[in-house]
Enzyme design. Structure first.
Site, PDB file in Angstrom:
ATOM      1  N   THR A 139      -2.527  -3.297  11.082  1.00 26.38           N
ATOM      2  CA  THR A 139      -3.084  -4.629  11.255  1.00 26.38           C
ATOM      3  C   THR A 139      -4.139  -4.551  12.347  1.00 26.38           C
ATOM      4  OG1 THR A 139      -2.558  -6.859  12.105  1.00 26.38           O
ATOM      5  CG2 THR A 139      -1.154  -5.071  12.839  1.00 26.38           C
ATOM      6  N   CYS A 179     -10.443  -6.046   9.293  1.00 24.28           N
ATOM      7  CA  CYS A 179      -9.222  -6.554   8.673  1.00 24.28           C
ATOM      8  C   CYS A 179      -9.053  -5.761   7.394  1.00 24.28           C
ATOM      9  CB  CYS A 179      -9.374  -8.050   8.389  1.00 24.28           C
ATOM     10  SG  CYS A 179      -7.957  -8.826   7.627  1.00 24.28           S
ATOM     11  N   THR A 180      -7.885  -5.201   7.162  1.00 27.63           N
ATOM     12  CA  THR A 180      -7.684  -4.371   5.981  1.00 27.63           C
ATOM     13  C   THR A 180      -8.121  -5.092   4.731  1.00 27.63           C
ATOM     14  OG1 THR A 180      -5.759  -3.398   7.062  1.00 27.63           O
ATOM     15  CG2 THR A 180      -5.985  -3.009   4.705  1.00 27.63           C
TER      16      THR A 180
END
Length: 229
Positions: free
Chosen positions: A83, A196-197
């Site tokens: 995260t 952000c992934t």
């Protein structure tokens, strides 16, 4: 091979990308039937987002610290938080264990500097863009992060939480994001951090003229380098 410890669930889409890419990376590097040694602990994303909405970051830190202790007990040699946003509590998580935490901001800064990029645009959740924990960590390594103008923050956050964490990649959202990238370019950014992934599901290098730094991909590569020595 060292054992990689992962704290995931923020969101499960993000964790799935980490798991997939770590496995693909070991296959590419070692071939055959090779796969990484992993310990994965996932948390309830709904619980964490409720605590986040209530600004109960101490409690979030303790929940993730307990997950880290579990990963350490299970045999992990080092730790990744899967995260960006919840790196806000990276310090108490790191303090809770005796194994190293591979901090995402350090990994990203190293990659930016290796390409001669010292100013980047940063796309992420509202928390990550508006609070200083991530951009300050980048600055410690000599990388300045520029965030979008405040009027963009809410809808970018909504795109992440209402669409991308559910696996919904919407073309209209991609088209709306590209002018934000252009604004960051005009403001002086020489690269774009996909911080952000889930944003990596939305934007690719082919969509953007500036160099793109996909944080999750870089985090995975750093973990593989460490695990395989």
């Amino acid at each position: 091979m060292h054992t990689i410890g992962l704290i995931g669930g923020m969101s499960w889409e993000s964790s799935a990308v980490y798991y997939r890419d770590l496995n693909r990376g070991v296959q590419q590097r070692l071939g055959g039937l090779s796969s990484p040694k992993l310990v994965l602990s996932t948390v309830d994303f709904a619980e964490l987002t409720t605590l986040e909405d209530d600004q109960r970051w101490d409690q979030i830190g303790e929940l993730l610290a307990e997950a880290a202790r579990g990963v350490e007990r299970a045999g992990a040699d080092f730790l990744l938080l899967c995260t960006t946003t919840f790196h806000k509590v990276a310090d108490p998580v790191e303090a809770a264990v005796d194994i190293p935490l591979v901090h995402l901001a350090d990994v990203v800064a190293e990659k930016c500097l290796s390409q001669g990029v010292t100013t980047v645009g940063f796309l992420g959740t509202k928390v990550a863009m508006e609070e200083s924990f991530f951009v300050d960590r980048l600055a410690r390594s000599g990388v300045e992060a520029l965030v979008p103008r405040p009027e963009h923050h809410a809808w970018i956050n909504g795109a992440i939480y209402d669409e991308l964490v559910h696996g919904q990649v919407v073309d209209a959202t991609r088209r709306r994001m590209l002018p934000v990238v252009d604004e960051l370019w005009d403001a002086g950014a020489k690269g774009i951090l996909l911080g952000c992934t889930e944003i990596e599901l939305l934007l690719r290098q082919a969509d953007v003229e500036l160099p793109v730094f996909p944080c999750t991909t870089l985090h995975v590569e750093a973990a593989l380098d460490r695990a395989l020595g």
